[in-house]
Design a protein around this motif. Sequence first.
Motif, PDB file in Angstrom:
ATOM      1  N   ASP A 133      82.903  50.449  11.936  1.00  0.00           N
ATOM      2  CA  ASP A 133      81.459  50.293  11.866  1.00  0.00           C
ATOM      3  C   ASP A 133      80.887  50.220  13.288  1.00  0.00           C
ATOM      4  OD1 ASP A 133      81.594  49.888   8.922  1.00  0.00           O
ATOM      5  OD2 ASP A 133      82.629  48.051   9.518  1.00  0.00           O
ATOM      6  N   ILE A 134      79.587  50.417  13.417  1.00  0.00           N
ATOM      7  CA  ILE A 134      78.917  50.392  14.714  1.00  0.00           C
ATOM      8  C   ILE A 134      77.982  49.195  14.768  1.00  0.00           C
ATOM      9  CG2 ILE A 134      77.228  51.599  16.175  1.00  0.00           C
ATOM     10  CD1 ILE A 134      78.497  54.232  15.315  1.00  0.00           C
ATOM     11  N   LEU A 135      77.965  48.512  15.928  1.00  0.00           N
ATOM     12  CA  LEU A 135      77.156  47.309  16.102  1.00  0.00           C
ATOM     13  C   LEU A 135      76.318  47.437  17.363  1.00  0.00           C
ATOM     14  CD1 LEU A 135      80.379  46.509  15.456  1.00  0.00           C
ATOM     15  CD2 LEU A 135      79.355  44.278  15.070  1.00  0.00           C
ATOM     16  N   THR A 136      75.212  46.697  17.397  1.00  0.00           N
ATOM     17  CA  THR A 136      74.439  46.559  18.619  1.00  0.00           C
ATOM     18  C   THR A 136      73.598  45.283  18.545  1.00  0.00           C
ATOM     19  OG1 THR A 136      73.006  47.724  20.216  1.00  0.00           O
ATOM     20  CG2 THR A 136      72.376  47.861  17.906  1.00  0.00           C
ATOM     21  N   GLY A 137      73.029  44.916  19.701  1.00  0.00           N
ATOM     22  CA  GLY A 137      72.134  43.774  19.780  1.00  0.00           C
ATOM     23  C   GLY A 137      70.873  44.162  20.528  1.00  0.00           C
ATOM     24  N   ALA A 138      69.748  43.554  20.172  1.00  0.00           N
ATOM     25  CA  ALA A 138      68.459  43.881  20.787  1.00  0.00           C
ATOM     26  C   ALA A 138      67.914  42.667  21.513  1.00  0.00           C
ATOM     27  CB  ALA A 138      67.463  44.361  19.746  1.00  0.00           C
ATOM     28  N   LYS A 139      67.554  42.856  22.780  1.00  0.00           N
ATOM     29  CA  LYS A 139      67.169  41.719  23.627  1.00  0.00           C
ATOM     30  C   LYS A 139      65.794  41.150  23.297  1.00  0.00           C
ATOM     31  CE  LYS A 139      64.806  43.975  27.508  1.00  0.00           C
ATOM     32  NZ  LYS A 139      64.701  44.037  28.980  1.00  0.00           N
ATOM     33  N   GLY A 140      64.877  41.959  22.720  1.00  0.00           N
ATOM     34  CA  GLY A 140      63.523  41.477  22.491  1.00  0.00           C
ATOM     35  C   GLY A 140      62.803  41.194  23.797  1.00  0.00           C
ATOM     36  N   GLY A 141      62.019  40.125  23.838  1.00  0.00           N
ATOM     37  CA  GLY A 141      61.327  39.752  25.060  1.00  0.00           C
ATOM     38  C   GLY A 141      59.974  40.428  25.217  1.00  0.00           C
TER      39      GLY A 141
END
Length: 399
Positions: free
Chosen positions: A225-233
Motif C-alpha cells: 500500500d502507499i502512504l503519505t502525510g500532509a503538513k497543513g499549516g
Amino acid sequence: MRCLTLLVTFVSGLVAFVSGLILDTPLHAGDPTAWIKHTLYEGGSCQTAIAGDFTGDGIVDVISHSDGKVHLHIAPDWKHVVLYENQKQRCIHSEAMDVDRDGDLDYICARYNPGLIAWLENPGYENAPGKQSEARADWKWHLVDDQVHGIHGLLVGDVNLDGHADLIANSAQPVGDFPESVVWYDRIGVETGQPWKRYIPADKDAPGLSHYLGLGDVNHDGRPDILTGAKGGPMAEPGSGDWFAWWEAPVDPTTTGWSKHLISNDEPGATNLFVVDVNGDGRNDVLASRGHGTGLCWFAGPDMKRTNFGNGQIAPHCLAVADFDGDGDIDAATCAKDSMTTAWFENDGSGKFRTHQLDNAQAAYDIRSIDMDGDRDIDLVVAGQSSKNVVWYENRMNE
C-alpha cells in the motif's frame, strides 16, 4: 605525496580533526555509546542526500543536491565532482535506482514547484582494486515527468510486484492535471527509450500539502500500500492538512481502484512515515514524524492507536528506521531542522522508545540509514539544510 592541512578546533569541549573536507567529531551527548560525526561536504544549503555504491568499487558514496548543483562525493576520501548544474532545477528530494538496468546506480531528483522529476544516467566506472574511483562528470540528464506539481517526496519500491523497482512521488500543489494527488511510475522500457508510465493511486484526495511517502503492506493482504502525510499549516487550505493516511492497493495497481484510509487527522505538521512492525507482534504498524510540528509517533496496527515519543525534537523533517543497536527490533532516528538536534530512539522491543541525542548543532531536511563503512552496522547520512553541509554519523555501538 598529498599535503593535508590539519586544523584543531575546540567546540563545547569537543575536539574536531579537519582533513580537507572531512570532519570527525566523537559524539557522546549523554549516550553510553559513541558515535562519530564525519563532515564530507560544506559550502551550500543541502536539501537532500542519498548514499549508495555509485562508482561500483564496493564502497558507499554519497550524492547530494545543493544550490542547483548535484554533487557526487566519492568514498573513501570524499573527492567530489559536480555532475549537473542548473539553478532553475533545485531539488528537494532524491532517490537512487538502476533505471536503465545496466548494473549501476543512477540518481533521481525532484523539484518542488513547478514540478519536475529527472534522472541522471550513471556512465559506469572501471575501478582497480584499492584505487580511488575516478571523478567522472559525464552523467546524462533525462526527464521523468514535469506534469505533477508540489513534488516533495520520492520513494523507490516495487509497487506492482513484478520484481522491478518503481518510483512513487507526490503532487501536493492544487494545480495542473493531477492536483493534490500521489503518483507512481513504472520504468520498464525506459532503457530502450520509452517514457515512464504514470499511474494515479491517490487521485485528487491528498490535500493539505503532502510531504513524504511510505510503501508497505498495511492490511496484510500481500500487496504493498502507499502512504503519505500532509503538513497543513498557513500555506495550506484551512482544515485540509495535519493528517497521515494510506491507500489500499487493488489487485491491479495500475487501475484507479485504490481506497483511502485515514490513520489520524490530528497530526500538526505531519510529514514522514514508514510501515514497520514496531512492537514485534507480527502486525505492521506505522512509524512517523511531524516534520513541520513537534515529535515522533507510532500507530499500532490494525487499529492505529497512537503513541508519541521524541517530543523534544522540533521540526523533525526527516526520519530513518533501522535496527541501530543490533538487538533485533526497529529503532528510529531523525535530525530536527529547527531544534538542530540529531537523535536516535532505542526501541525496547515493545514500542517504548528511549532518546539518545547525538548532536545539538546539525539541521537537516533529509536523513538516510545505511552501512557507510562496511562494518555491518547501520550509520546515518544527513543533508544539512541550514547547516549547509553533508555529514554522516558513524555507529560505534558494537565496537
